[in-house]
Design a protein around this motif. Structure first.
Motif, PDB file in Angstrom:
ATOM      1  N   UNK A 211     -28.278  15.468   2.084  1.00  0.00           N
ATOM      2  CA  UNK A 211     -29.049  16.096   0.541  1.00  0.00           C
ATOM      3  C   UNK A 211     -28.612  14.650  -0.131  1.00  0.00           C
ATOM      4  N   UNK A 212     -27.040  14.325  -0.008  1.00  0.00           N
ATOM      5  CA  UNK A 212     -27.028  12.828  -0.915  1.00  0.00           C
ATOM      6  C   UNK A 212     -28.314  11.641  -0.876  1.00  0.00           C
ATOM      7  N   UNK A 213     -29.025  11.983   0.335  1.00  0.00           N
ATOM      8  CA  UNK A 213     -29.714  10.591   0.730  1.00  0.00           C
ATOM      9  C   UNK A 213     -31.731  11.124   0.106  1.00  0.00           C
ATOM     10  N   UNK A 214     -31.180  12.405   0.162  1.00  0.00           N
ATOM     11  CA  UNK A 214     -33.085  13.609  -0.544  1.00  0.00           C
ATOM     12  C   UNK A 214     -32.620  12.837  -1.447  1.00  0.00           C
ATOM     13  N   UNK A 215     -32.140  13.439  -2.362  1.00  0.00           N
ATOM     14  CA  UNK A 215     -31.510  13.512  -3.915  1.00  0.00           C
ATOM     15  C   UNK A 215     -31.656  12.114  -4.713  1.00  0.00           C
ATOM     16  N   UNK A 216     -31.467  10.902  -3.422  1.00  0.00           N
ATOM     17  CA  UNK A 216     -31.185   9.424  -3.840  1.00  0.00           C
ATOM     18  C   UNK A 216     -32.302   8.731  -3.577  1.00  0.00           C
ATOM     19  N   UNK A 217     -34.009   9.674  -2.903  1.00  0.00           N
ATOM     20  CA  UNK A 217     -34.459   8.527  -1.814  1.00  0.00           C
ATOM     21  C   UNK A 217     -35.493   8.274  -2.698  1.00  0.00           C
ATOM     22  N   UNK A 218     -36.085   7.043  -2.203  1.00  0.00           N
ATOM     23  CA  UNK A 218     -37.374   6.679  -2.685  1.00  0.00           C
ATOM     24  C   UNK A 218     -38.673   7.850  -2.986  1.00  0.00           C
ATOM     25  N   UNK A 219     -38.384   9.287  -1.955  1.00  0.00           N
ATOM     26  CA  UNK A 219     -39.835   9.989  -1.534  1.00  0.00           C
ATOM     27  C   UNK A 219     -38.727  11.348  -2.103  1.00  0.00           C
ATOM     28  N   UNK A 220     -37.429  11.165  -3.838  1.00  0.00           N
ATOM     29  CA  UNK A 220     -37.181  12.679  -4.518  1.00  0.00           C
ATOM     30  C   UNK A 220     -37.971  12.996  -4.712  1.00  0.00           C
ATOM     31  N   UNK A 221     -38.094  14.226  -5.051  1.00  0.00           N
ATOM     32  CA  UNK A 221     -38.832  15.070  -5.745  1.00  0.00           C
ATOM     33  C   UNK A 221     -38.438  16.303  -6.643  1.00  0.00           C
ATOM     34  N   UNK A 222     -38.576  17.343  -7.568  1.00  0.00           N
ATOM     35  CA  UNK A 222     -37.292  18.371  -7.999  1.00  0.00           C
ATOM     36  C   UNK A 222     -37.449  19.256  -7.468  1.00  0.00           C
ATOM     37  N   UNK A 223     -38.362  19.516  -6.275  1.00  0.00           N
ATOM     38  CA  UNK A 223     -38.508  20.703  -5.418  1.00  0.00           C
ATOM     39  C   UNK A 223     -36.870  20.229  -4.495  1.00  0.00           C
ATOM     40  N   UNK A 224     -37.266  19.130  -3.708  1.00  0.00           N
ATOM     41  CA  UNK A 224     -35.386  18.111  -3.501  1.00  0.00           C
ATOM     42  C   UNK A 224     -34.405  18.353  -3.492  1.00  0.00           C
ATOM     43  N   UNK A 225     -35.297  18.084  -5.033  1.00  0.00           N
ATOM     44  CA  UNK A 225     -33.458  17.172  -6.190  1.00  0.00           C
ATOM     45  C   UNK A 225     -32.811  19.582  -5.653  1.00  0.00           C
ATOM     46  N   UNK A 226     -34.015  20.226  -6.112  1.00  0.00           N
ATOM     47  CA  UNK A 226     -33.460  21.731  -6.174  1.00  0.00           C
ATOM     48  C   UNK A 226     -32.519  21.627  -4.931  1.00  0.00           C
ATOM     49  N   UNK A 227     -32.393  21.793  -3.089  1.00  0.00           N
ATOM     50  CA  UNK A 227     -32.458  22.167  -2.333  1.00  0.00           C
ATOM     51  C   UNK A 227     -31.571  21.205  -2.187  1.00  0.00           C
ATOM     52  N   UNK A 228     -31.489  19.991  -2.264  1.00  0.00           N
ATOM     53  CA  UNK A 228     -30.109  19.318  -2.025  1.00  0.00           C
ATOM     54  C   UNK A 228     -29.113  19.210  -2.967  1.00  0.00           C
ATOM     55  N   UNK A 229     -29.800  19.800  -4.343  1.00  0.00           N
ATOM     56  CA  UNK A 229     -28.382  19.735  -5.184  1.00  0.00           C
ATOM     57  C   UNK A 229     -27.284  20.757  -4.842  1.00  0.00           C
TER      58      UNK A 229
END
Ligand code: FE2
Length: 397
Positions: A211-229
Motif C-alpha cells: 500500500x505504501x509503495x503503491x501510493x508513493x510509486x512513480x506508477x501511482x494514480x488516483x485509483x491506486x491512491x484510493x485503494x492503498x490509503x
C-alpha cells in the motif's frame, strides 16, 4: 487532513480482475463459482502446512459435498514459487484430468498456482521458457477456471497479475506477469485464524508495504491512491488486533480486505525500493518476503520522504497521525515513525543481523547488484543508485 495538491501522470491505465467475494464462510461458494466458469473437475493446490493445520480440509470438505468433482489435492508446494515445482503441479493437474483449479494458501501457493495455470493454458511441460519471457501479454488468451483462496493477509497475489519465481540456481527472483490471473478471489477470514502470530505480523507488513509503495510509486494514480490509503487505515487499526487475538474474525476479515486492496493498488501502481531490496535479501539469504519488507520499509521511506513528501503525508494521515499542524516533510517523517511503532507493537524487532547478512560493504556487493537490477527499482519515487541501496542495507542492521 485537507486533501493536498497531489500530482499524477496525465496518462494511466487500470486493469480490473478478478471478481472478489468476501464473507466469513465464503469457501462454501467456491464450487458454485467454478461451475459458473465451466469447471467440473477441480484440482486443489496447497502446501503441507495447510493440510496439517486442517485448513486445506476446510475447503476440500465443501468441494466434496458439492456438484463439482475434487479430482486431487497437490500439497507439495514449497516456499517461493520454483520452476520444478510449477512443472510438477502442471503434471499433476493433467494426470488427474482436471479442468479447473482452486489454490488455497499464502503467496507461494497462489503464485505457483498462477504459473501452473499459465503452463496448462500454454500446453507445454516446462515453465522455464515462459519465465524467461517475463511479460506474457502478447497474444495471451483466457486460462482454465481458477479460484484463488488466500490463507494469509499479505501478498495480495489473489488479485495481482504478477508471479514471483525463485530461480534457486541463479539465486535471483524473477517477476512474470500474465493478464489472466485468477477468475475469482475468495476472501474467507475463517481460513486465516490458524495463522501463527509471527506470520500474521510479517505478512501484514507485506500488505502495508504494497500500500505504501503503491501510493508513493512513480506508477501511482488516483485509483491506486484510493485503494492503498484505505488499506493503510485498515492495517494500522486491525493488524495489532489480529496478532493479539488470532480468532477475532472482524480483525482477520479487515486484514484480508486490506491485503486485497493493497494487492489491487500495487498490482497496477507497482512497488519500489522496499520490494527491490527485499527480493534480493530473499534470494540470497532466504529471508521470508514479508519480514524482509518489514525490515527495509522504514529505511526506504526515510530515504524517499523528501522526494514526495505530500504522498507520505497522506500515508501518515491514513496511519492515524494528526498531520494538521505539520509541514509535509515533518508529516512524511511522522509516517516513518508510525511504521516503526506499528512494527514494535506487533513484535517485529528483527534486523538484517538476525539473518546472518554480512554487515560488510564488500560482501554486500552482490546483493546490492541484484537489488539494483530488480524490476521494481524504476518505480521508486527517488532515483536509487547502487550506493544508495548499499546505504539502505547498512542502515538495516
Ligand atoms: Fe510483497
Amino acid at each position: 487532513m485537507k486533501y493536498p495538491d497531489i500530482e499524477f501522470e496525465s496518462f494511466f491505465t487500470w486493469s480490473n480482475r478478478p471478481r472478489i467475494i468476501y464473507s466469513p464462510g465464503a469457501r462454501a461458494e467456491i464450487a458454485y463459482e467454478l461451475r459458473e466458469l465451466g469447471g467440473r473437475r477441480v484440482a486443489m493446490f496447497t502446501d503441507k502446512g495447510l493440510v496439517e493445520a486442517g485448513v486445506a480440509e476446510m475447503v476440500a470438505a465443501e468441494l466434496r459435498s458439492s456438484d463439482v468433482e475434487l479430482v486431487g489435492i497437490f500439497d507439495n508446494i514449497v516456499q517461493d514459487a520454483r520452476i520444478g515445482n510449477i512443472n510438477e503441479g502442471a503434471q499433476f493437474y493433467r494426470s488427474r484430468g482436471a479442468d479447473s483449479m482452486v489454490a488455497v494458501g499464502g503467496g507461494s501457493v497462489m503464485d505457483t498456482a498462477k504459473a501452473i495455470n499459465i503452463l496448462i493454458g500454454d500446453g507445454g511441460e516446462d515453465f522455464q521458457p515462459l519465465a524467461e519471457q517475463a511479460a506474457l501479454w502478447e497474444g495471451a488468451t483466457p486460462l482454465p477456471p481458477h479460484v484463488a483462496v488466500p490463507t494469509t493477509a499479505g501478498t495480495g497475489s489473489e488479485v495481482t497479475t504478477a508471479i514471483v519465481v525463485l530461480d534457486a540456481k541463479a539465486r535471483v527472483k524473477l517477476q512474470i506477469t500474465h493478464p489472466y490471473n485468477a477468475d475469482v478471489a475468495m476472501l474467507d477470514p475463517e481460513l486465516t485464524v490458524k495463522l501463527p502470530a509471527k506470520i500474521t505480523a510479517f505478512t501484514g507488513m507485506d500488505a502495508l508495504t504494497h500500500a505504501i509503495e503503491g501510493v508513493a510509486s512513480t506508477g501511482a494514480s488516483p485509483i491506486g491512491d484510493a485503494l492503498g490509503l484505505h488499506a493503510i487505515r485498515l492495517i494500522f487499526k486491525y493488524l495489532p488486533m489480529a496478532v493479539r487475538e488470532p480468532h477475532d474474525i472482524e480483525a482477520r476479515g479487515n486484514m484480508l480486505i486490506a491485503s486485497t486492496l493493497a494487492g489491487m493498488c500495487f498490482g497496477n501502481a507497482m512497488t519500489g525500493g522496499v520490494h527491490a531490496t527485499a527480493h534480493a535479501l530473499g534470494a540470497h539469504y532466504g529471508i521470508p518476503h514479508g519480514l524482509a519488507n518489514a525490515i527495509m520499509l522504514p529505511h526506504v521511506m526515510r530515504f524517499n520522504a523528501e522526494e514526495r513528501p505530500l504522498r507520505y503525508m497522506m500515508v501518515a494521515d491514513a496511519a492515524g497521525v494528526n498531520v494538521n499542524d505539520m509541514d509535509p516533510l515533518e508529516a512524511a517523517q511522522a509516517a516513518v515513525e508510525a511504521v516503526k511503532d506499528l512494527k514494535s507493537e506487533i513484535g517485529l524487532t528483527e534486523t538484517l543481523r538476525d539473518f546472518k547478512v554480512p554487515n560488510d560493504v564488500e560482501k554486500l556487493g552482490e546483493t546490492v547488484g541484484l537489488a539494483a537490477s530488480d524490476s521494481q527499482v524504476s518505480y521508486n519515487p527517488r532515483y536509487l543508485e547502487e550506493e544508495d541501496i548499499l546505504n539502505l542495507y547498512l542502515s538495516a542492521f
